[in-house]
Design a protein around this motif. Structure first.
Motif, PDB file in Angstrom:
ATOM      1  N   VAL A 125       0.869  -1.182   0.000  1.00 17.65           N
ATOM      2  CA  VAL A 125       0.000   0.000   0.000  1.00 17.65           C
ATOM      3  C   VAL A 125       0.903   1.228   0.000  1.00 17.65           C
ATOM      4  CG1 VAL A 125      -1.836   1.244   1.204  1.00 17.65           C
ATOM      5  CG2 VAL A 125      -1.728  -1.252   1.364  1.00 17.65           C
ATOM      6  N   ASN A 126       0.642   2.170  -0.874  1.00 19.41           N
ATOM      7  CA  ASN A 126       1.462   3.383  -0.988  1.00 19.41           C
ATOM      8  C   ASN A 126       2.928   3.046  -1.243  1.00 19.41           C
ATOM      9  OD1 ASN A 126      -0.733   5.127  -0.529  1.00 19.41           O
ATOM     10  ND2 ASN A 126      -0.503   4.893   1.672  1.00 19.41           N
ATOM     11  N   MET A 127       3.147   2.086  -2.121  1.00 18.55           N
ATOM     12  CA  MET A 127       4.494   1.604  -2.417  1.00 18.55           C
ATOM     13  C   MET A 127       4.732   1.598  -3.919  1.00 18.55           C
ATOM     14  SD  MET A 127       6.298   0.619   0.246  1.00 18.55           S
ATOM     15  CE  MET A 127       7.502  -0.477  -0.473  1.00 18.55           C
ATOM     16  N   PRO A 128       5.988   1.788  -4.310  1.00 16.46           N
ATOM     17  CA  PRO A 128       6.328   1.499  -5.705  1.00 16.46           C
ATOM     18  C   PRO A 128       6.385  -0.024  -5.866  1.00 16.46           C
ATOM     19  CG  PRO A 128       8.295   2.079  -4.492  1.00 16.46           C
ATOM     20  CD  PRO A 128       7.132   2.258  -3.546  1.00 16.46           C
ATOM     21  N   ARG A 129       6.550  -0.496  -7.092  1.00 15.11           N
ATOM     22  CA  ARG A 129       6.773  -1.943  -7.288  1.00 15.11           C
ATOM     23  C   ARG A 129       7.966  -2.334  -6.426  1.00 15.11           C
ATOM     24  NH1 ARG A 129       4.542  -4.651 -11.862  1.00 15.11           N
ATOM     25  NH2 ARG A 129       6.371  -6.016 -11.868  1.00 15.11           N
ATOM     26  N   PHE A 130       7.811  -3.406  -5.669  1.00 15.50           N
ATOM     27  CA  PHE A 130       8.824  -3.771  -4.677  1.00 15.50           C
ATOM     28  C   PHE A 130       8.799  -5.275  -4.480  1.00 15.50           C
ATOM     29  CE2 PHE A 130      10.109  -4.597  -0.294  1.00 15.50           C
ATOM     30  CZ  PHE A 130      11.303  -3.899  -0.231  1.00 15.50           C
ATOM     31  N   GLY A 131       9.955  -5.851  -4.177  1.00 16.50           N
ATOM     32  CA  GLY A 131      10.034  -7.257  -3.798  1.00 16.50           C
ATOM     33  C   GLY A 131       9.410  -8.173  -4.826  1.00 16.50           C
ATOM     34  N   LEU A 132       8.538  -9.053  -4.357  1.00 21.80           N
ATOM     35  CA  LEU A 132       7.874  -9.996  -5.244  1.00 21.80           C
ATOM     36  C   LEU A 132       7.042  -9.257  -6.293  1.00 21.80           C
ATOM     37  CD1 LEU A 132       7.599 -13.028  -5.751  1.00 21.80           C
ATOM     38  CD2 LEU A 132       5.543 -12.986  -4.330  1.00 21.80           C
ATOM     39  N   GLY A 133       6.618  -8.044  -5.950  1.00 21.22           N
ATOM     40  CA  GLY A 133       5.886  -7.219  -6.919  1.00 21.22           C
ATOM     41  C   GLY A 133       6.729  -6.837  -8.120  1.00 21.22           C
ATOM     42  N   GLN A 134       8.050  -6.858  -7.989  1.00 18.75           N
ATOM     43  CA  GLN A 134       8.945  -6.628  -9.128  1.00 18.75           C
ATOM     44  C   GLN A 134       9.142  -7.906  -9.928  1.00 18.75           C
ATOM     45  OE1 GLN A 134       9.988  -3.891 -10.398  1.00 18.75           O
ATOM     46  NE2 GLN A 134      11.295  -2.724  -9.058  1.00 18.75           N
ATOM     47  N   ALA A 135       9.198  -9.041  -9.252  1.00 13.21           N
ATOM     48  CA  ALA A 135       9.428 -10.316  -9.925  1.00 13.21           C
ATOM     49  C   ALA A 135       8.152 -10.881 -10.543  1.00 13.21           C
ATOM     50  CB  ALA A 135      10.009 -11.332  -8.937  1.00 13.21           C
ATOM     51  N   GLY A 136       7.007 -10.604  -9.928  1.00  7.41           N
ATOM     52  CA  GLY A 136       5.738 -11.171 -10.383  1.00  7.41           C
ATOM     53  C   GLY A 136       4.787 -10.112 -10.901  1.00  7.41           C
ATOM     54  N   GLN A 137       3.511 -10.429 -10.820  1.00  3.15           N
ATOM     55  CA  GLN A 137       2.450  -9.548 -11.304  1.00  3.15           C
ATOM     56  C   GLN A 137       1.728  -8.917 -10.122  1.00  3.15           C
ATOM     57  OE1 GLN A 137       1.893  -8.970 -14.613  1.00  3.15           O
ATOM     58  NE2 GLN A 137       3.710 -10.233 -14.903  1.00  3.15           N
ATOM     59  N   LEU A 138       1.458  -7.617 -10.217  1.00  5.07           N
ATOM     60  CA  LEU A 138       0.670  -6.917  -9.203  1.00  5.07           C
ATOM     61  C   LEU A 138      -0.797  -6.920  -9.607  1.00  5.07           C
ATOM     62  CD1 LEU A 138       2.870  -3.786  -8.405  1.00  5.07           C
ATOM     63  CD2 LEU A 138       2.371  -5.715  -6.893  1.00  5.07           C
ATOM     64  N   THR A 139      -1.652  -7.197  -8.625  1.00  3.14           N
ATOM     65  CA  THR A 139      -3.094  -7.158  -8.845  1.00  3.14           C
ATOM     66  C   THR A 139      -3.728  -6.497  -7.623  1.00  3.14           C
ATOM     67  OG1 THR A 139      -3.371  -9.358  -7.875  1.00  3.14           O
ATOM     68  CG2 THR A 139      -3.134  -9.245 -10.282  1.00  3.14           C
ATOM     69  N   PRO A 140      -4.948  -5.968  -7.774  1.00  2.27           N
ATOM     70  CA  PRO A 140      -5.611  -5.365  -6.618  1.00  2.27           C
ATOM     71  C   PRO A 140      -5.809  -6.382  -5.496  1.00  2.27           C
ATOM     72  CG  PRO A 140      -6.716  -4.730  -8.648  1.00  2.27           C
ATOM     73  CD  PRO A 140      -5.719  -5.808  -9.007  1.00  2.27           C
ATOM     74  N   ALA A 141      -5.565  -5.947  -4.272  1.00  4.91           N
ATOM     75  CA  ALA A 141      -5.801  -6.786  -3.093  1.00  4.91           C
ATOM     76  C   ALA A 141      -7.232  -6.525  -2.637  1.00  4.91           C
ATOM     77  CB  ALA A 141      -4.803  -6.466  -1.992  1.00  4.91           C
ATOM     78  N   SER A 142      -8.156  -7.050  -3.401  1.00  3.94           N
ATOM     79  CA  SER A 142      -9.578  -6.848  -3.120  1.00  3.94           C
ATOM     80  C   SER A 142     -10.299  -8.176  -3.319  1.00  3.94           C
ATOM     81  CB  SER A 142     -10.150  -5.775  -4.059  1.00  3.94           C
ATOM     82  OG  SER A 142      -9.959  -6.161  -5.411  1.00  3.94           O
ATOM     83  N   GLY A 143     -11.566  -8.193  -2.974  1.00  2.02           N
ATOM     84  CA  GLY A 143     -12.327  -9.430  -3.097  1.00  2.02           C
ATOM     85  C   GLY A 143     -11.694 -10.525  -2.268  1.00  2.02           C
ATOM     86  N   ALA A 144     -11.434 -11.667  -2.884  1.00  2.00           N
ATOM     87  CA  ALA A 144     -10.830 -12.805  -2.183  1.00  2.00           C
ATOM     88  C   ALA A 144      -9.424 -12.478  -1.696  1.00  2.00           C
ATOM     89  CB  ALA A 144     -10.796 -14.029  -3.093  1.00  2.00           C
ATOM     90  N   ARG A 145      -8.767 -11.523  -2.318  1.00  3.28           N
ATOM     91  CA  ARG A 145      -7.380 -11.183  -1.963  1.00  3.28           C
ATOM     92  C   ARG A 145      -7.294 -10.033  -0.939  1.00  3.28           C
ATOM     93  NH1 ARG A 145      -3.213 -12.735  -6.106  1.00  3.28           N
ATOM     94  NH2 ARG A 145      -4.250 -14.266  -7.379  1.00  3.28           N
ATOM     95  N   LYS A 146      -8.407  -9.668  -0.329  1.00  7.35           N
ATOM     96  CA  LYS A 146      -8.388  -8.552   0.628  1.00  7.35           C
ATOM     97  C   LYS A 146      -7.686  -8.928   1.932  1.00  7.35           C
ATOM     98  CE  LYS A 146     -11.221  -4.891   2.461  1.00  7.35           C
ATOM     99  NZ  LYS A 146     -12.513  -4.226   2.424  1.00  7.35           N
ATOM    100  N   SER A 147      -7.810 -10.162   2.371  1.00  7.33           N
ATOM    101  CA  SER A 147      -7.181 -10.597   3.635  1.00  7.33           C
ATOM    102  C   SER A 147      -5.955 -11.446   3.334  1.00  7.33           C
ATOM    103  CB  SER A 147      -8.173 -11.422   4.454  1.00  7.33           C
ATOM    104  OG  SER A 147      -8.400 -12.674   3.816  1.00  7.33           O
ATOM    105  N   ALA A 148      -5.095 -11.590   4.341  1.00 13.33           N
ATOM    106  CA  ALA A 148      -3.905 -12.436   4.195  1.00 13.33           C
ATOM    107  C   ALA A 148      -4.317 -13.869   3.884  1.00 13.33           C
ATOM    108  CB  ALA A 148      -3.051 -12.380   5.465  1.00 13.33           C
ATOM    109  N   ALA A 149      -5.329 -14.384   4.570  1.00  7.91           N
ATOM    110  CA  ALA A 149      -5.791 -15.758   4.313  1.00  7.91           C
ATOM    111  C   ALA A 149      -6.324 -15.880   2.889  1.00  7.91           C
ATOM    112  CB  ALA A 149      -6.885 -16.142   5.318  1.00  7.91           C
ATOM    113  N   GLY A 150      -7.012 -14.875   2.422  1.00  7.65           N
ATOM    114  CA  GLY A 150      -7.527 -14.896   1.048  1.00  7.65           C
ATOM    115  C   GLY A 150      -6.401 -14.865   0.030  1.00  7.65           C
TER     116      GLY A 150
END
Length: 157
Positions: A125-150
């Motif tokens: 949140v409020n970050m440039p592409r970083f870490g795994l976000g540089q190696a992989g694909q960034l997607t919205p953390a919403s819906g099923a991906r809103k929580s860590a368990a999701g």
């Protein structure tokens, strides 16, 4: 660029997280630790010039103990690179053992983690592409991906 939205990163299939660094135990012995510290930029140049070797992304932090996080496509590619006499790593490792060995002037460390789908989660949140976000694909953390368990479940799909 700062991404203000809540994002998560995913990477298809298995991958490897490799943590590596050094610790300068005797900073006044520059001639001992500088060759060790200067070996990593050579390795990174080589790896970035040859993406087929498997390194996807790396980031480094400097202090008395350095930390580099690397993301590799596979354990086989990481091990092949580490053992290849024609690449930068093996000669640097041999030089370290010859010049420093176990004399205590500079420490070397690494940790290796094999990661499978469903075995990781992240949020940015409020970050440039970083870490795994540089190696992989960034997607919205919403819906099923809103929580860590999701996010754990979603990465296991």
């Amino acid at each position: 660029m700062i991404h203000r939205e809540r994002l998560c990163a995913s990477l298809e299939g298995d991958f490897v997280v490799f943590l590596i660094g050094l610790r300068i135990n005797k900073p006044w012995l520059l001639h001992k630790w500088w060759p060790v510290a200067s070996a990593m930029p050579r390795m990174l140049r080589e790896l970035h010039q040859k993406p087929e070797l498997g390194l996807m992304h790396s980031e480094m932090w400097f202090s008395r103990t350095t930390l580099m996080v690397q993301y590799w496509r596979s354990m086989d590619q990481l091990m092949t690179y580490a053992k290849n006499r024609d690449q930068q790593h093996l000669p640097a490792w041999a030089a370290f053992n010859k010049a420093v060995g176990t004399d205590g002037t500079v420490g070397i460390w690494h940790e290796t983690y094999a990661v499978s789908p469903g075995g990781y989660e992240n949020v940015y949140v409020n970050m440039p592409r970083f870490g795994l976000g540089q190696a992989g694909q960034l997607t919205p953390a919403s819906g099923a991906r809103k929580s860590a368990a999701g996010r754990m479940s979603a990465n296991g799909i």
